[in-house]
Design an enzyme around this catalytic site. Structure first.
Site, mmCIF file in Angstrom:
data_model
loop_
_atom_site.group_PDB
_atom_site.id
_atom_site.type_symbol
_atom_site.label_atom_id
_atom_site.label_comp_id
_atom_site.label_asym_id
_atom_site.label_seq_id
_atom_site.Cartn_x
_atom_site.Cartn_y
_atom_site.Cartn_z
ATOM 1 N N THR A 135 -84.396 -26.435 66.597
ATOM 2 C CA THR A 135 -84.817 -25.524 66.992
ATOM 3 C C THR A 135 -85.664 -25.730 68.675
ATOM 4 O OG1 THR A 135 -86.516 -23.377 67.109
ATOM 5 C CG2 THR A 135 -86.809 -25.241 65.733
ATOM 6 N N ASP A 136 -85.672 -24.618 69.497
ATOM 7 C CA ASP A 136 -86.418 -24.856 70.784
ATOM 8 C C ASP A 136 -87.917 -24.806 70.408
ATOM 9 O OD1 ASP A 136 -86.524 -22.143 70.079
ATOM 10 O OD2 ASP A 136 -85.917 -21.570 72.375
ATOM 11 N N GLU A 137 -88.464 -24.293 69.109
ATOM 12 C CA GLU A 137 -89.880 -23.777 68.938
ATOM 13 C C GLU A 137 -90.560 -25.056 68.643
ATOM 14 O OE1 GLU A 137 -90.752 -20.896 66.036
ATOM 15 O OE2 GLU A 137 -89.324 -19.746 66.593
ATOM 16 N N TYR A 160 -93.735 -23.440 60.528
ATOM 17 C CA TYR A 160 -92.337 -23.641 60.674
ATOM 18 C C TYR A 160 -91.886 -24.677 61.650
ATOM 19 C CZ TYR A 160 -87.759 -22.566 62.416
ATOM 20 O OH TYR A 160 -86.289 -22.803 62.799
ATOM 21 N N LYS A 164 -89.817 -28.213 61.099
ATOM 22 C CA LYS A 164 -88.831 -28.652 62.066
ATOM 23 C C LYS A 164 -89.161 -29.811 62.854
ATOM 24 C CE LYS A 164 -85.239 -26.693 61.970
ATOM 25 N NZ LYS A 164 -84.059 -27.050 61.005
HETATM 26 P P1 NAD Z 1 -81.394 -18.695 57.536
HETATM 27 O O1 NAD Z 1 -82.861 -18.423 56.702
HETATM 28 O O2 NAD Z 1 -80.537 -17.527 57.520
HETATM 29 O O3 NAD Z 1 -80.522 -19.821 56.158
HETATM 30 C C1 NAD Z 1 -80.973 -20.683 55.522
HETATM 31 C C2 NAD Z 1 -79.868 -20.999 54.612
HETATM 32 O O4 NAD Z 1 -80.442 -22.331 53.816
HETATM 33 C C3 NAD Z 1 -79.721 -20.113 53.345
HETATM 34 O O5 NAD Z 1 -78.513 -19.909 53.058
HETATM 35 C C4 NAD Z 1 -80.701 -20.673 52.143
HETATM 36 O O6 NAD Z 1 -80.338 -20.227 50.837
HETATM 37 C C5 NAD Z 1 -80.269 -22.115 52.606
HETATM 38 N N1 NAD Z 1 -81.594 -22.896 51.762
HETATM 39 C C6 NAD Z 1 -83.085 -22.997 52.174
HETATM 40 N N2 NAD Z 1 -83.391 -23.819 51.331
HETATM 41 C C7 NAD Z 1 -82.730 -24.705 50.778
HETATM 42 C C8 NAD Z 1 -82.626 -25.912 50.307
HETATM 43 N N3 NAD Z 1 -83.772 -26.080 49.642
HETATM 44 N N4 NAD Z 1 -81.434 -26.372 49.543
HETATM 45 C C9 NAD Z 1 -80.401 -25.811 49.890
HETATM 46 N N5 NAD Z 1 -80.367 -24.682 50.892
HETATM 47 C C10 NAD Z 1 -81.444 -24.237 51.139
HETATM 48 O O7 NAD Z 1 -81.484 -19.801 58.493
HETATM 49 P P2 NAD Z 1 -80.711 -19.602 59.833
HETATM 50 O O8 NAD Z 1 -81.428 -18.710 60.862
HETATM 51 O O9 NAD Z 1 -79.159 -19.351 59.833
HETATM 52 O O10 NAD Z 1 -80.964 -20.932 60.296
HETATM 53 C C11 NAD Z 1 -80.395 -22.173 60.245
HETATM 54 C C12 NAD Z 1 -80.907 -23.421 60.823
HETATM 55 O O11 NAD Z 1 -80.914 -23.042 62.253
HETATM 56 C C13 NAD Z 1 -82.223 -23.536 60.430
HETATM 57 O O12 NAD Z 1 -82.144 -25.082 60.326
HETATM 58 C C14 NAD Z 1 -83.150 -23.136 61.688
HETATM 59 O O13 NAD Z 1 -84.273 -23.892 61.742
HETATM 60 C C15 NAD Z 1 -82.276 -23.513 62.874
HETATM 61 N N6 NAD Z 1 -82.233 -22.645 63.884
HETATM 62 C C16 NAD Z 1 -82.231 -21.307 63.895
HETATM 63 C C17 NAD Z 1 -82.385 -20.421 64.899
HETATM 64 C C18 NAD Z 1 -82.388 -18.868 64.747
HETATM 65 O O14 NAD Z 1 -82.510 -18.067 65.696
HETATM 66 N N7 NAD Z 1 -82.222 -18.336 63.485
HETATM 67 C C19 NAD Z 1 -82.226 -20.817 65.991
HETATM 68 C C20 NAD Z 1 -82.500 -22.306 66.360
HETATM 69 C C21 NAD Z 1 -82.277 -22.974 65.230
HETATM 70 O O1 DAU Z 2 -86.234 -19.893 68.765
HETATM 71 C C1 DAU Z 2 -85.624 -20.191 67.698
HETATM 72 C C2 DAU Z 2 -86.324 -19.478 66.564
HETATM 73 O O2 DAU Z 2 -85.971 -18.370 66.605
HETATM 74 C C3 DAU Z 2 -85.685 -20.145 65.072
HETATM 75 O O3 DAU Z 2 -85.939 -21.412 65.124
HETATM 76 C C4 DAU Z 2 -86.195 -19.407 64.011
HETATM 77 O O4 DAU Z 2 -85.505 -19.829 62.836
HETATM 78 C C5 DAU Z 2 -85.999 -17.655 64.118
HETATM 79 O O5 DAU Z 2 -86.336 -17.204 63.081
HETATM 80 C C6 DAU Z 2 -86.394 -17.455 65.707
HETATM 81 O O6 DAU Z 2 -87.920 -17.472 65.729
HETATM 82 P P1 DAU Z 2 -88.835 -16.037 66.188
HETATM 83 O O7 DAU Z 2 -89.892 -16.091 65.497
HETATM 84 O O8 DAU Z 2 -88.549 -16.172 67.755
HETATM 85 O O9 DAU Z 2 -87.824 -14.847 65.765
HETATM 86 P P2 DAU Z 2 -88.200 -13.545 65.220
HETATM 87 O O10 DAU Z 2 -86.964 -12.919 65.099
HETATM 88 O O11 DAU Z 2 -88.946 -13.532 63.757
HETATM 89 O O12 DAU Z 2 -89.202 -12.844 66.266
HETATM 90 C C7 DAU Z 2 -88.623 -12.788 67.614
HETATM 91 C C8 DAU Z 2 -89.986 -12.135 68.257
HETATM 92 O O13 DAU Z 2 -89.982 -10.928 68.210
HETATM 93 C C9 DAU Z 2 -91.289 -13.066 68.315
HETATM 94 O O14 DAU Z 2 -91.564 -12.813 69.495
HETATM 95 C C10 DAU Z 2 -91.780 -11.931 67.132
HETATM 96 C C11 DAU Z 2 -91.423 -10.557 67.458
HETATM 97 N N1 DAU Z 2 -91.296 -9.806 66.408
HETATM 98 C C12 DAU Z 2 -90.751 -10.102 65.254
HETATM 99 C C13 DAU Z 2 -90.501 -9.368 64.105
HETATM 100 C C14 DAU Z 2 -89.850 -9.650 62.860
HETATM 101 C C15 DAU Z 2 -91.797 -8.250 66.534
HETATM 102 O O15 DAU Z 2 -92.434 -8.080 67.594
HETATM 103 N N2 DAU Z 2 -91.813 -7.529 65.510
HETATM 104 C C16 DAU Z 2 -91.328 -7.844 64.316
HETATM 105 O O16 DAU Z 2 -90.996 -7.057 63.530
#
Ligand code: NAD
Ligand code: DAU
Length: 358
Positions: A135-137, A160, A164
């Site tokens: 992730t970019d975080e 988190y 990562k």
């Molecule tokens: P998600 O939470 O939707 O899905 C995570 C999946 O991993 C689920 O299916 C869960 O059951 C499985 N899992 C969790 N713990 C496990 C374990 N111990 N063993 C096996 N399976 C397990 O997550 P996502 O949003 O699809 O993100 C996927 C990946 O991409 C993550 O590594 C996250 O850090 C990264 N990422 C997410 C975003 C985003 O915006 N969502 C952006 C950049 C990177």
């Molecule tokens: O940048 C990549 C990341 O983006 C991933 O690594 C994470 O897995 C993914 O969850 C996401 O993280 P964020 O914290 O940015 O996503 P989230 O959807 O939780 O929140 C997006 C923005 O919105 C953040 O600034 C918090 C804000 N927010 C979120 C929720 C859930 C609100 O203002 N209200 C809300 O109810």
């Protein structure tokens, strides 16, 4: 089969979109999907993909190193796309333990299994590849200008992102120390089909659809760089096929938006597609500013020059196109959202596998 790919977390949001992309675009690949099925894992995300020569689902915890080693001995795995993680920042603040366990120890466990299969014994026929999805975080928080590049120093600020960042360092260490063929991608915020409705966009969609308050943290001016999930998946596939070991690639499409902009866009699209709320109220009137997230990062923005210039990747959708496609998908799939929201998707597992999710 030309490749056997182990996808971890393939029942989550991005993992499921990735499994679907492989199924559609790589007919000669076998996918082994290992997923623990936590609250975020949902077999309904993969409806239509059946067990067979091209697909196997294995319900295991990636932290179980013996189980991961067993998988590598049962299957000729030459590629890993590692998505499995605890992914929600708010949950990491409320309870970091699972993040440390899955994101750090789980990644270590997979690295050990891959090292054992690929380096400690004669390797598979294909040049193996371990793609770690990050992730970019990990880069921390930006001010009003500037972008994250691949050389930006790591500065994670939530449990988190710290977990990562630790996993990224482990992947890098296994490349440098043991020569494990590994690559890392660092992507910005994803949105699109199958996202668990605790994340901003599906949560706002669901609340706005039903006329409920729309919680916006702090002043709503935090900036995220939004990327349609299928563009992220295409980038990962490209890095697997054409990327270089030991390299990292930032993925993002220059779609920076404040949270208020994102929320009002979702509201306005719903007003057009579903009509105004009773009393001719616009949905944006439901916005409710609530207490800020602890340690809330102010701004993320990706510089994607490297992946564009070296691998030719460009996103196919900008935010306007991606958010409309997303809202249309959620409107056409409200049954999916309802099942996830009330937990009944877990019954699907019981029906398919004859036992409940533990
Ligand atoms: P998600 O939470 O939707 O899905 C995570 C999946 O991993 C689920 O299916 C869960 O059951 C499985 N899992 C969790 N713990 C496990 C374990 N111990 N063993 C096996 N399976 C397990 O997550 P996502 O949003 O699809 O993100 C996927 C990946 O991409 C993550 O590594 C996250 O850090 C990264 N990422 C997410 C975003 C985003 O915006 N969502 C952006 C950049 C990177
Ligand atoms: O940048 C990549 C990341 O983006 C991933 O690594 C994470 O897995 C993914 O969850 C996401 O993280 P964020 O914290 O940015 O996503 P989230 O959807 O939780 O929140 C997006 C923005 O919105 C953040 O600034 C918090 C804000 N927010 C979120 C929720 C859930 C609100 O203002 N209200 C809300 O109810």
């Amino acid at each position: 089969m030309t490749r056997t790919i182990l996808v971890t977390g393939g029942c989550g949001f991005i993992g499921a979109n990735f499994v679907r992309l492989i199924r559609e675009s790589r007919p000669d690949w076998r996918v082994i999907n290992v997923d623990k099925l936590t609250y975020a894992g949902n077999l309904n995300n993969l409806v239509g993909i059946n067990e067979g020569e091209r697909y196997r689902f294995v319900r295991e915890d990636i932290c179980d190193t013996q189980a991961m080693r067993r998988l590598f001995s049962e299957e000729p795995i030459d590629t890993v796309a590692h998505f499995a993680a605890e992914s929600h920042v708010d949950r990491s603040i409320a309870g970091p333990d699972a993040f440390i366990q899955t994101n750090i120890f789980g990644t270590f466990s997979l690295l050990e299994a891959a090292k054992n299969a690929w380096l400690d014994k004669p390797g598979p026929g294909n040049a193996p590849c371990f793609l770690h999805v990050s992730t970019d975080e990990v880069y921390g928080s930006l001010g009003t200008s500037g972008y994250f590049t691949e050389t930006t120093a790591y500065s994670p600020r939530s449990p988190y992102s710290a977990s990562k960042a630790s996993s990224d360092h482990l992947v890098s260490a296994y490349f440098h120390t043991y020569g494990l063929p590994a690559r890392i991608t660092n992507c910005s915020n994803n949105y699109g089909p199958y996202q668990f409705p605790e994340k901003l966009i599906p949560l706002i969609f669901n609340n706005a659809l039903h006329g409920k308050p729309l919680p916006v943290y702090g002043d709503g001016q935090n900036v995220r760089d939004w990327l349609y999930v299928e563009d992220h998946c295409r980038a990962i596939l490209l890095v697997i096929e054409q990327g270089e070991n030991g390299e990292r690639y930032n993925i993002g499409g220059h779609n920076e938006k404040t949270n208020v902009e994102v929320v009002t866009t979702v509201c306005d699209l719903l007003d057009v597609k579903r009509g105004l709320l009773p009393g001719r109220r616009r949905r944006r009137e439901l916005i409710t500013f609530v207490r800020d997230r602890l340690g809330h990062d102010r701004r993320y923005a990706i510089d994607p020059t490297k992946i564009r210039e070296r691998l030719g990747w460009r996103p196919q959708l900008d935010f306007a196109g991606g958010i409309e496609a997303t809202i249309d998908w959620y409107l056409a799939n409200t049954a999916w959202v309802n099942k996830v929201a009330d937990g009944s998707y877990q019954k699907y597992y019981a029906e398919m596998y004859g036992r409940a999710i533990a």
